[in-house]
Every structure is written in structure tokens, then in C-alpha cells.
Design an enzyme around this catalytic site. Structure first.
Site, short mmCIF file in Angstrom:
data_model
loop_
_atom_site.label_atom_id
_atom_site.label_comp_id
_atom_site.label_asym_id
_atom_site.label_seq_id
_atom_site.Cartn_x
_atom_site.Cartn_y
_atom_site.Cartn_z
N ALA A 1 0.85 -1.20 0.00
CA ALA A 1 0.00 0.00 0.00
C ALA A 1 0.88 1.25 0.00
CB ALA A 1 -0.90 -0.02 1.23
N GLY B 1 0.69 -5.10 0.97
CA GLY B 1 -0.44 -5.19 0.04
C GLY B 1 -0.06 -5.87 -1.26
N GLU C 1 -0.44 -9.35 -0.61
CA GLU C 1 -1.87 -9.64 -0.47
C GLU C 1 -2.51 -9.80 -1.85
OE1 GLU C 1 -2.41 -6.36 2.30
OE2 GLU C 1 -3.20 -7.76 3.78
N GLU D 1 4.23 -4.84 7.38
CA GLU D 1 3.30 -3.89 8.01
C GLU D 1 3.59 -3.68 9.48
OE1 GLU D 1 2.44 -6.12 5.79
OE2 GLU D 1 0.79 -5.46 4.54
#
Ligand SMILES: CCCCCCC[C@H](O)CC(=O)SCCNC(=O)CCNC(=O)[C@H](O)C(C)(C)COP(=O)([O-])OP(=O)([O-])OC[C@H]1O[C@@H](n2cnc3c(N)ncnc32)[C@H](O)[C@@H]1OP(=O)([O-])[O-]
Length: 720
Positions: free
Chosen positions: A60, A99, A102, A122
Site C-alpha cells: 500500500a 499489500g 496480499e 506492516e
């Protein structure tokens, strides 16, 4: 941001968001549109998601974290990828993080080149993987692996990720070509078995044992950090709840962490660390416009503890080192200690025997300084004595080639003074390593009024190459680290004579979050170090410090540390300092009645009535003088920005990163409150100049609303 193209029956979604393909709003939108288009197009039979440039995706976009979320959410984009009936293949190179991983886990297959790394970092930002990572990773690999990866944030190399089941294949050659081949091989196969949301969590039957063991480790290794604990809880819920409920739980925990002060501090830390690399000199020369001198050969002067550590740093990354000592006995001892340190690294499987032999073959020990004539860079690491250092630099000036960069590993002495012994002050620069030099990551690089931009670029580059976090500061006595730290030692000693005991001060600071308290730090670094510095400074000023000294340079002076030194209690190395240890060099600090009695007797001799000192007072008197000094350092331009100071404190003094460093901590407490307390102590302790409030702090504290840390420097020149 995402280029869509087709190659035969395959749709290729190429993420193109330099430098690291962060999943910003346009990327999420591009992926969302791309997968919809591929699903709609009857001629498309398989989809590849790949990254352009140096990496798949770093996750992200952290810069978007402070803003309201716009565009499609990552989980929704992922859901679309997973729900596609056409196989979706993630083709991974570089890093596939957060992300990014992910997204890859929403794809039906994952292939990677051997050099790729995957991970969920994270936790290092104070959050958890919030786009189904905590629910999907334990479905593709084992729950124990998922807990370990998510709670530590470690990057996992592709071969290991293959072993864990995170990857389906490692490919050689061109990634896209291989991805196309792979996609063709799975075209038409049902995707249902590859949808992780339909899979059970692996190893769920051992959940309780795994969770308890992971929690014990987290509490021991990541003391004080909230996110690792919450990460484990989120992964646990994957094994305890159906997929969709697990997602909701993940989301709740994610939101909780995202709004925490630790997350704010850790995000600040992420960018601060990178900002520290973008150094700039007052002349305008900077990291962006200055090239380092190429360094192929190095010299280290002094084979004592610091010289050994510095030589190890250089040898580890393949620099040949000419190691110079004043006599053969000290030289042999130094080489022996270096060899022992490498052997220890081999024993702990940090390096191979071959690598150790290679490192050792790169040392050329000598007692002849003339051997340094051709080195590109030399680091002087003799003990802290101005005359000795100047003498060495005088000699280096004659011996070394004109292009050589001449570095001094001093922790306090002004580089101007050392450089003035040479006719080439532009080539002289400070490289302040922290002990043990081969372990501590901080390198405080120091420029003098004459240091050239090229010399600065060279030591900043060297720091990176030897795996250090380098911060550039301007010369002054003590630079940034020791100048701020010094006041903590002063205040701690003064509190001891007023009523505190070493174990009280350490407990308060350890409860605050420091890995060890200041009295233990003093024992670790050696009580003699401070003694030598104080007495050297006094000598330079023609003063003799004795047990009767009450004031020095017009300041309240505490002789307790000198008394400890005179008793031969030099710290861990002698088995006795502020504490007693199980043996010389021991690690277990035990309260010692002899010290308690010494302190009480000292207070009585000084005519001081001992009093109870509160936790708040200990915390403030340890932290605030350092913070006040930090503001003065900014005022004087010794550090270019508050972020540089904070980086120094994480890596030099283990200041809890989740509090962001002393300057960030001050901003969180509120500068007006910090200022007010400093004024209070100044009133009570007028004979300690470190309580005289900094002018920059005063200006910032009196601003009508809190000034963001990124704007502090704009106040340094203001006339408020
Ligand atoms: C909001 C709600 C979201 C809900 C969903 C949650 C999703 C997810 O679970 C959360 C995440 O993914 S959290 C993310 C999890 N991922 C991470 O924590 C990975 C963090 N990144 C890294 O670990 C390293 O940057 C790499 C290893 C990727 C590259 O290392 P290297 O080769 O030494 O290069 P470098 O010097 O380090 O970086 C180059 C430039 O890129 C910049 N930048 C980098 N990543 C960025 C990002 N994600 N973003 C923005 N910028 C990022 C960096 O600042 C620098 O900029 P500068 O202006 O030039 O200074």
C-alpha cells in the site's frame, strides 16, 4: 499506473508506479478495471499480474495513510482477482511486500524469480496486513509460518517461500515469458482449488501451542511494540473463525492499530530514516549532486576495541584493510580479537568458514604508517586524545595520496581541531562509530567547516556499503549523539545524590521503553570513558577536578561518578560499576549494597538531605535535557532536521522506535508542555545550563497552534 495488454489469449496487467509500484489509488483502480476487462473479454483465457521496473510491489502507498481512503479498496480489488474464473497468475520479481503480497495471494498462482523476496512488513509500520493477509497467509502456508512472518515483518527469499507453499514455482530466464508459459499450462483448469478463501487454515490443530510460543517470543523480542501482539491475534482468528468473519476481525484490529500513536511514530520513522539519507551541506552540495570518491582500499589506525570493530565492518564487505598499530604486541592482539569475532560469527552461522578465511586474508597488519600511502580511505580509531589525534593526522597528511579521504573516529572532539593539523582539511571528516562498532548500526558522520562535499559523499556511501545507517551532522563538541546523551548522565548523577538509586532510575527508563536504563548504559560503555572525557576537558581548561569539586565551568558538578571510577568500578568489564555483575564482562546487573552505601555517604558529605524522586521527575530529568539540547542542536544547524536526531537515537541509544525518537516524542507530549517543564527545572536548578530553555523550543512552544515536526526548521530563523 496499470498497463493493460493482451498476448494471444493472455491479458497482462502491468503495474507501473515507480519507484516501488506502491498500490496507490490509481494502481488499485487500474487493477480493478484491468481484471474486469479481462473477465469480460471472451478471447482472454488467463491473466498475468506483473510489476514494471525494479519490483513487483512494495505494498500500500504509505503516503496515503493520512488521507481519507478513495477509490476501490485493496480487498475489493483482490476479491475480483480471486473470483475470476480465468486463472490469474502473479509473476513476482524484486520485492512483493505488504499489500503487494496480499494481491499475489488473491491470485490463483504465484511464480517468482529466484532473487525475489516476499513478506509482510506492516508490523514495522505499527499495523497488520489489512487486506486479508492475516487470513490468507495461514491458508497457503502453515499457521506457525504465518505468525512468524506477520509478527516480525521479515522478508522471505523466494526459495524459502516456495518451501513454505507461498510460491508455486521459481522460474529462470525472462519472467514475463515464463509467466506466459505458466499461464498457458493452467489455462482451462478449474480455479476453485486455488481460491484461498475456500481453503482451511493449515496447522490449525496446533493453534494454541503455536500462538503461545509466538506470543512469548514477541513479548521478549519486541517488548513494548503493540502491533506484533495484535498481528498474532489476527492470525489466530483466521484459524478460529470462518473466512468472512476473520476478515471483519482483521479489519477491526487494523483500524485499532492504524489510529494508534505507535503507528504514527513508526510511519514517521519510515520516512525519517529515508530523509536522513538525503543530506545537504550549507554550500548546497547534496547527496543528489555529489559523487563519492571510489574506495577500493582502506586503512584503520588503532587495533583497539573500536579499530577492531571498524576493521570487521570493512572486511565483511570485502574491503582490503591495512591495520596499523604502534607496536607488534598490540597489533597481534587486535588481529587475534578480529579473528575471534569472525569465529564467533561462524559459530552462530552468520558466516561460513570460507567467508571468514577470505575476510582474514584481506587484513594487512603493520606497525608502519607508511603502508597507508596508497589507500583511498583511512579511519583513525585511537583513543580520545586531541594531541594524539592531531599527531596522527599530521603524519597522514604527509603519507597519504592527495585523493585519500581521512576519517577520524572521534566521539567528541571537533573535526575542525583535528583537521587543522593537516594542509588538506577538506579531506578530513568524522566517522563516529558506536561501540561495538561491528554490531551497532549507527554511523554519525561529521563535517567540519572545511570538509569537502566529496569527502562527505564518500563516508555517507561507505556507511551504506558497510550496512550502517548514516546521519550527517556538523562538527561541535560531542556532535549530536554525545552532546544530548551527556546531559542524561549529568542529571542521573545529580538525582543519585538527591535521593534516587541506580536501579530506580533504570527501572523508570526501562518501563518508559528504553532497552536498558542510563546507569546500565554507563556500566556497558565504561565508567572510565566519561571520567577520561571530563578530566581531559578540565585539563584543557587548566582545571583539576577533585573530590571537593562542586562546580565546574560555573555548573553544578557531581563527583559520584568520579568516586566510582576511583574505586576501580569501571562497569561490566571489571564486574563492578553502578551494579555488581556475576564476573568481569558479565551481563547480569545486580544491586550492590556497596554502591547504595557509597551514594548515601556521598549525599551526607555534600549536606544533601535525600528525598523520594517520583517516576515523572526521573523521566523528565532524563529526557528533557536531551530534548532541550536537541532543539539547540537544530538552532545551531548541527543537525539539519529533527528527523536526523531521532534516527541517531533509535540506532545509537535504542530509543523506542514506536515512540519515534526524543524529538518526535516531544512533539507528541506537546512542545508547550515540554517547554513549561524545562522552565520549571531551570528555576529549580539554575546551576545546570542544560536547563536553560532553547530559543527554538520557546518559539515553537509559543506558536498559536502545534507546529508539525516537518515545519520546525522554518522557525529557527524567525524573530518571534
Ligand atoms: C489505508 C488503508 C489501507 C488498507 C489496506 C492495507 C494494505 C496493506 O496491508 C498495508 C501495506 O501494504 S503497508 C506497506 C507495506 N510495505 C512496506 O512497508 C514496504 C516499505 N518499503 C520498503 O521496505 C522499501 O522501500 C523497499 C524494500 C520496497 C525498497 O527499498 P529500497 O530499494 O532501499 O528503496 P527505499 O529508499 O526504501 O524506497 C524508495 C522510495 O520509495 C518510497 N516507498 C517505498 N515503499 C513505499 C510504500 N509502500 N509507499 C510509499 N512509498 C514507498 C520510499 O519512501 C522512497 O521514497 P524517497 O522519496 O525516494 O525517499
Amino acid at each position: 499506473m496499470v498497463d493493460y495488454r493482451t498476448q494471444g489469449q493472455i491479458a497482462i496487467l502491468e503495474v507501473n508506479n515507480p519507484p516501488v509500484n506502491a498500490l496507490s489509488i490509481h494502481v488499485r483502480k487500474g487493477l480493478d478495471d484491468g481484471i474486469s476487462r479481462a473477465v469480460r473479454d471472451p478471447s482472454v483465457k488467463a491473466v498475468i499480474v506483473i510489476g514494471k521496473g525494479r519490483t513487483f510491489s512494495s505494498g500500500a502507498d504509505i503516503k496515503e495513510f493520512n488521507k481519507p481512503q478513495e477509490g476501490p479498496r485493496l480487498t475489493m480489488v483482490g476479491k475480483k482477482l480471486e473470483e475470476s474464473d480465468k486463472p490469474v497468475v502473479a509473476a513476482i520479481h524484486g520485492t512483493c511486500l505488504g499489500g503487494g503480497l496480499e494481491i499475489a495471494l488473491f491470485c490463483h498462482y504465484r511464480i517468482a524469480v529466484k532473487s525475489a523476496r516476499v513478506g509482510f512488513p506492516e508490523v514495522l509500520l505499527g499495523i497488520l496486513p489489512g487486506a486479508a493477509g492475516t487470513q490468507r497467509l495461514p491458508r497457503v502456508t502453515d499457521v506457525a509460518v504465518a505468525m512468524e512472518m506477520i509478527s516480525t515483518g521479515k522478508h522471505v527469499p523466494a526459495p524459502k517461500a516456495l518451501e513454505y507453499g507461498i510460491l508455486d514455482k521459481i522460474v529462470q530466464g525472462d519472467l514475463l515469458e515464463e509467466a506466459v508459459k505458466f499461464a498457458k499450462s493452467v489455462m482451462g483448469k478449474p480455479v476453485q482449488p486455488c481460491r484461498l478463501s475456500d481453503q482451511p487454515v493449515k496447522g490449525a490443530d496446533r493453534l494454541v501451542q503455536v500462538f503461545d510460543a509466538a506470543m512469548r517470543q514477541v513479548k521478549q523480542r519486541q517488548r513494548g511494540f503493540m502491533a506484533p501482539v495484535v498481528c498474532l491475534k489476527a492470525v489466530r482468528s483466521a484459524a478460529e473463525l470462518p473466512y468472512n468473519e476473520g476478515l471483519l476481525r482483521e479489519n477491526t484490529l487494523f483500524t485499532e492499530l492504524m489510529s494508534s500513536s505507535q503507528c504514527a511514530a513508526l510511519r514517521y520513522a519510515f520516512f525519517a530514516e529515508r530523509a536522513a539519507q538525503r543530506w545537504q551541506l550549507p554550500s548546497g552540495a547534496s547527496a543528489a549532486n555529489t559523487k563519492p570518491v571510489p574506495v577500493k582500499s582502506t586503512g584503520v589506525i588503532g587495533a583497539g576495541t573500536m579499530g577492531q570493530g571498524i576493521a570487521i565492518c570493512l572486511l565483511r564487505v570485502d574491503y582490503p584493510v591495512i591495520l596499523v598499530e604502534q607496536n607488534q604486541k598490540l597489533l597481534d592482539k587486535g588481529v587475534e580479537m578480529i579473528q575471534l569475532a569472525f569465529k564467533d560469527a561462524v559459530r552462530r552461522k552468520l558466516m561460513t568458514e570460507d567467508a571468514m578465511r577470505h575476510c582474514m586474508s584481506n587484513i594487512s597488519p603493520t606497525v608502519d604508517m607508511q603502508q597507508l600511502a596508497n589507500v583511498d580511505l583511512v579511519i583513525e580509531a585511537v583513543y580520545e586524545n586531541v594531541a594524539l589525534k592531531q599527531d596522527i593526522f599530521r603524519k597522514l597528511d604527509v603519507i597519504c595520496k592527495p585523493s585519500a579521504v581521512l576519517c577520524t573516529n572521534t566521539s567528541t572532539i571537533s573535526i575542525d581541531i583535528i583537521a587543522s593539523a593537516t594542509k588538506r582539511p577538506g579531506s578530513v571528516v568524522g566517522t563516529h562509530f558506536f561501540a561495538p562498532a561491528h554490531i551497532m548500526r549507527l554511523l554519525e558522520n561529521v563535517y567540519s567547516k572545511d570538509t569537502s562535499a566529496q569527502a562527505v559523499a564518500t563516508v555517507m556511501d561507505l556507511g551504506k556499503k558497510i550496512g550502517k545507517v548514516s546521519v550527517l551532522v556538523k562538527t561541535c563538541h560531542g556532535f549530536v549523539a554525545n552532546r544530548m546523551f551527556h546531559h542524561q548522565g549529568q542529571e542521573a548523577a545529580l538525582m543519585l545524590e538527591e535521593g534516587a538509586l541506580p536501579e530506580h532510575i533504570d527501572k523508570v527508563m526501562e518501563d518508559f521503553g528504553m532497552s536498558i536504563g542510563p546507569m546500565k548504559v554507563s556500566d556497558l560503555s565504561g565508567v572510565d570513558i566519561g571520567w577520561r572525557i571530563r578530566h581531559e576537558v578540565a585539563k584543557m581548561e587548566g582545571v583539576e577536578l577533585t573530590s571537593q569539586t562542586r562546580f565546574f565551568r560555573g555548573e553544578r558538578y557531581c563527583t559520584l561518578p568520579d568516586k566510582l571510577y576511583e574505586l576501580g568500578r569501571l562497569g561490566r568489564k571489571t564486574g563492578k560499576g553502578w551494579y555488581r555483575y556475576e564476573k568481569p564482562g558479565g551481563r547480569v546487573a545486580m544491586v550492590d549494597d556497596e554502591v547504595t552505601n557509597l551514594i548515601k555517604k556521598h549525599s551526607a558529605e555534600m549536606g544533601i538531605e535525600r528525598r523520594g524522586i517520583s517516576t515523572q521527575e526521573i523521566q523528565e530529568r532524563i529526557l528533557y535535557p536531551a530534548i532541550n539540547e536537541g532543539f539547540r542542536i537544530l538552532e545551531e544547524g548541527v543537525a539539519a532536521k529533527p528527523e536526523d536526531i531521532d534516527v541517531i537515537w533509535w540506532y545509537g541509544f535504542s530509543f523506542p522506535r514506536y515512540m519515534g525518537g526524543p524529538m518526535f516524542h516531544a512533539s507528541q507530549v506537546g512542545l508547550s508542555k515540554v517547554y513549561e517543564r524545562i522552565c520549571y527545572y531551570h528555576q529549580n536548578f539554575p546551576y545546570s545550563s542544560h536547563w536553560v530553555p532553547s530559543d527554538l523550543l520557546r518559539k515553537l512552544a509559543s506558536a498559536p497552534s502545534p507546529v508539525p515536526i516537518s515545519q520546525w526548521m522554518s522557525y529557527s530563523q524567525s524573530k518571534l
